[in-house]
Design a protein around this motif. Structure first.
Motif, PDB file in Angstrom:
ATOM      1  N   LYS A   1      35.822   1.312   6.315  1.00 34.43           N
ATOM      2  CA  LYS A   1      35.987   1.074   7.752  1.00 34.43           C
ATOM      3  C   LYS A   1      37.462   0.920   8.101  1.00 34.43           C
TER       4      LYS A   1
ATOM      5  N   GLN B   1      35.129  -7.289   9.851  1.00 35.47           N
ATOM      6  CA  GLN B   1      34.708  -6.834  11.174  1.00 35.47           C
ATOM      7  C   GLN B   1      33.206  -6.881  11.358  1.00 35.47           C
ATOM      8  N   PHE B   2      32.475  -6.976  10.287  1.00 35.99           N
ATOM      9  CA  PHE B   2      31.029  -7.031  10.392  1.00 35.99           C
ATOM     10  C   PHE B   2      30.498  -7.909   9.268  1.00 35.99           C
TER      11      PHE B   2
ATOM     12  N   LYS C   1      27.963  -1.818  13.965  1.00 37.85           N
ATOM     13  CA  LYS C   1      29.324  -1.372  13.662  1.00 37.85           C
ATOM     14  C   LYS C   1      29.390  -0.567  12.382  1.00 37.85           C
TER      15      LYS C   1
END
Length: 191
Positions: free
Chosen positions: A164, A6-7, A41
Protein backbone atom coordinates in the motif's frame (compact mmCIF):
# COMPACT_ATOMS: atom_id res chain seq x y z
CA UNK A 1 9.27 9.04 5.63
CA UNK A 2 6.99 7.20 8.07
CA UNK A 3 3.48 6.02 7.30
CA UNK A 4 0.97 5.23 10.01
CA UNK A 5 -0.91 1.96 9.75
CA UNK A 6 -3.63 2.95 7.35
CA UNK A 7 -5.89 -0.02 7.91
CA UNK A 8 -6.41 -2.46 10.78
CA UNK A 9 -5.26 -6.05 10.62
CA UNK A 10 -8.82 -7.29 10.38
CA UNK A 11 -10.08 -8.80 7.13
CA UNK A 12 -13.56 -10.01 6.27
CA UNK A 13 -13.98 -13.01 4.00
CA UNK A 14 -16.27 -12.35 1.03
CA UNK A 15 -17.17 -14.38 -2.03
CA UNK A 16 -17.46 -12.97 -5.56
CA UNK A 17 -18.97 -14.50 -8.68
CA UNK A 18 -16.95 -17.23 -10.36
CA UNK A 19 -16.77 -15.04 -13.47
CA UNK A 20 -15.00 -12.36 -11.42
CA UNK A 21 -12.37 -14.76 -10.09
CA UNK A 22 -8.82 -13.39 -10.07
CA UNK A 23 -5.44 -14.93 -9.16
CA UNK A 24 -4.76 -15.68 -5.51
CA UNK A 25 -2.04 -13.41 -4.08
CA UNK A 26 -0.28 -16.44 -2.59
CA UNK A 27 -0.41 -19.21 -5.21
CA UNK A 28 -1.77 -17.37 -8.30
CA UNK A 29 -4.59 -19.88 -8.89
CA UNK A 30 -7.99 -18.37 -9.82
CA UNK A 31 -10.03 -17.68 -6.71
CA UNK A 32 -13.41 -16.15 -5.98
CA UNK A 33 -12.67 -15.55 -2.28
CA UNK A 34 -11.64 -12.06 -1.20
CA UNK A 35 -10.28 -10.73 2.07
CA UNK A 36 -11.22 -7.09 2.59
CA UNK A 37 -10.75 -4.60 5.43
CA UNK A 38 -13.87 -3.14 7.08
CA UNK A 39 -13.12 0.33 5.67
CA UNK A 40 -12.54 -1.11 2.14
CA UNK A 41 -9.02 0.36 1.94
CA UNK A 42 -7.32 -2.95 1.25
CA UNK A 43 -8.45 -6.17 -0.37
CA UNK A 44 -6.90 -9.16 -2.06
CA UNK A 45 -7.94 -12.47 -3.57
CA UNK A 46 -7.01 -15.63 -1.69
CA UNK A 47 -7.81 -19.33 -1.98
CA UNK A 48 -10.14 -20.78 0.69
CA UNK A 49 -7.47 -23.37 1.50
CA UNK A 50 -5.10 -20.58 2.60
CA UNK A 51 -7.70 -19.35 5.09
CA UNK A 52 -7.38 -22.65 6.94
CA UNK A 53 -3.59 -22.31 7.09
CA UNK A 54 -2.60 -21.13 10.57
CA UNK A 55 0.69 -19.79 9.20
CA UNK A 56 -1.18 -17.32 6.99
CA UNK A 57 -4.03 -16.03 9.15
CA UNK A 58 -6.02 -16.76 12.27
CA UNK A 59 -9.82 -16.59 12.47
CA UNK A 60 -11.32 -14.13 14.91
CA UNK A 61 -14.26 -15.73 16.62
CA UNK A 62 -17.21 -13.46 17.28
CA UNK A 63 -18.81 -14.83 20.44
CA UNK A 64 -22.10 -13.03 19.81
CA UNK A 65 -22.37 -14.60 16.35
CA UNK A 66 -21.58 -18.05 17.77
CA UNK A 67 -24.28 -17.67 20.43
CA UNK A 68 -26.80 -16.45 17.82
CA UNK A 69 -25.97 -19.42 15.58
CA UNK A 70 -26.46 -21.85 18.47
CA UNK A 71 -29.76 -20.21 19.34
CA UNK A 72 -30.99 -20.48 15.72
CA UNK A 73 -29.96 -24.15 15.60
CA UNK A 74 -31.82 -24.83 18.85
CA UNK A 75 -34.95 -23.06 17.56
CA UNK A 76 -34.84 -25.11 14.34
CA UNK A 77 -34.51 -28.32 16.34
CA UNK A 78 -37.43 -27.39 18.62
CA UNK A 79 -39.57 -26.53 15.59
CA UNK A 80 -38.70 -29.85 13.93
CA UNK A 81 -39.59 -31.81 17.09
CA UNK A 82 -42.88 -29.93 17.40
CA UNK A 83 -43.80 -30.76 13.80
CA UNK A 84 -42.97 -34.43 14.34
CA UNK A 85 -45.05 -34.50 17.53
CA UNK A 86 -48.05 -32.87 15.84
CA UNK A 87 -47.77 -35.30 12.91
CA UNK A 88 -47.72 -38.33 15.27
CA UNK A 89 -50.62 -36.95 17.26
CA UNK A 90 -52.65 -36.41 14.09
CA UNK A 91 -51.90 -39.95 12.87
CA UNK A 92 -52.99 -41.48 16.18
CA UNK A 93 -56.30 -39.57 16.07
CA UNK A 94 -56.91 -40.79 12.51
CA UNK A 95 -56.17 -44.35 13.55
CA UNK A 96 -58.62 -44.13 16.48
CA UNK A 97 -61.37 -42.87 14.18
CA UNK A 98 -60.70 -45.61 11.66
CA UNK A 99 -60.62 -48.30 14.34
CA UNK A 100 -64.06 -47.20 15.57
CA UNK A 101 -65.44 -47.51 12.07
CA UNK A 102 -63.68 -50.82 11.51
CA UNK A 103 -65.36 -52.47 14.50
CA UNK A 104 -68.66 -52.08 12.74
CA UNK A 105 -67.39 -53.81 9.62
CA UNK A 106 -66.65 -57.49 9.22
CA UNK A 107 -63.25 -58.80 10.32
CA UNK A 108 -62.45 -60.00 6.80
CA UNK A 109 -62.92 -56.54 5.36
CA UNK A 110 -60.90 -55.09 8.25
CA UNK A 111 -57.85 -57.14 7.44
CA UNK A 112 -57.95 -56.11 3.78
CA UNK A 113 -58.52 -52.46 4.68
CA UNK A 114 -55.66 -52.42 7.18
CA UNK A 115 -53.26 -53.76 4.60
CA UNK A 116 -54.40 -51.16 2.09
CA UNK A 117 -54.18 -48.36 4.67
CA UNK A 118 -50.69 -49.40 5.73
CA UNK A 119 -49.61 -49.25 2.11
CA UNK A 120 -51.24 -45.82 1.70
CA UNK A 121 -49.57 -44.52 4.86
CA UNK A 122 -46.19 -45.75 3.68
CA UNK A 123 -46.71 -44.03 0.33
CA UNK A 124 -48.02 -40.84 1.98
CA UNK A 125 -45.15 -40.82 4.47
CA UNK A 126 -42.61 -41.02 1.66
CA UNK A 127 -44.17 -38.11 -0.25
CA UNK A 128 -44.64 -35.79 2.74
CA UNK A 129 -41.01 -34.95 3.46
CA UNK A 130 -41.47 -31.20 4.05
CA UNK A 131 -38.30 -30.68 6.03
CA UNK A 132 -34.88 -30.34 4.50
CA UNK A 133 -32.75 -33.42 4.21
CA UNK A 134 -30.13 -33.84 6.95
CA UNK A 135 -27.36 -33.47 4.35
CA UNK A 136 -28.73 -30.09 3.25
CA UNK A 137 -28.97 -28.91 6.86
CA UNK A 138 -25.39 -30.01 7.55
CA UNK A 139 -24.17 -28.19 4.44
CA UNK A 140 -25.86 -24.96 5.59
CA UNK A 141 -24.33 -25.33 9.04
CA UNK A 142 -20.87 -25.90 7.56
CA UNK A 143 -21.19 -22.73 5.51
CA UNK A 144 -22.24 -20.83 8.62
CA UNK A 145 -19.42 -22.39 10.63
CA UNK A 146 -16.73 -20.86 8.42
CA UNK A 147 -15.15 -17.90 10.17
CA UNK A 148 -15.88 -14.62 8.46
CA UNK A 149 -13.22 -12.38 10.05
CA UNK A 150 -9.50 -13.08 9.94
CA UNK A 151 -6.31 -11.53 11.26
CA UNK A 152 -3.24 -11.91 9.07
CA UNK A 153 0.05 -13.04 10.54
CA UNK A 154 2.51 -10.19 11.01
CA UNK A 155 4.68 -10.96 7.95
CA UNK A 156 1.73 -11.08 5.57
CA UNK A 157 0.17 -8.00 7.13
CA UNK A 158 3.46 -6.12 6.79
CA UNK A 159 3.60 -7.12 3.11
CA UNK A 160 0.12 -5.63 2.61
CA UNK A 161 1.14 -2.40 4.37
CA UNK A 162 4.35 -2.16 2.33
CA UNK A 163 2.48 -2.74 -0.92
CA UNK A 164 0.00 0.00 0.00
CA UNK A 165 2.88 2.38 0.79
CA UNK A 166 4.57 1.65 -2.54
CA UNK A 167 1.34 2.40 -4.40
CA UNK A 168 0.98 5.72 -2.56
CA UNK A 169 4.63 6.68 -3.19
CA UNK A 170 4.26 5.88 -6.90
CA UNK A 171 1.08 7.94 -7.07
CA UNK A 172 2.76 10.89 -5.31
CA UNK A 173 5.75 10.70 -7.68
CA UNK A 174 3.48 10.73 -10.75
CA UNK A 175 1.71 13.81 -9.39
CA UNK A 176 5.03 15.56 -8.75
CA UNK A 177 6.29 14.81 -12.26
CA UNK A 178 3.15 16.35 -13.74
CA UNK A 179 3.61 19.54 -11.70
CA UNK A 180 5.43 22.12 -13.85
CA UNK A 181 7.20 23.66 -10.81
CA UNK A 182 8.83 20.35 -9.84
CA UNK A 183 11.79 20.73 -12.22
CA UNK A 184 14.05 23.79 -12.00
CA UNK A 185 13.60 26.41 -14.68
CA UNK A 186 16.22 27.36 -17.20
CA UNK A 187 18.29 30.37 -16.07
CA UNK A 188 17.33 33.55 -17.91
CA UNK A 189 20.15 35.87 -17.02
CA UNK A 190 23.75 36.10 -18.23
CA UNK A 191 26.22 33.85 -16.46
Amino acid sequence: MSFPNQFPNEYSHRRVAETSAKPCDICFKPSSSVLITPDNKDFFYVCPSHLKDTGFCTPKIDLAAVEARKKRAMEREVERVKREYEERKRRKEEEKKKKGKEKEKDEKKDEKDEKKEDEKKDKAGEGKDETKSPAAEEKEEEEEEEPRIFELKSTFYQQRVNRKRQVEIAKRNRERLQDPNFFPSVPKGQP
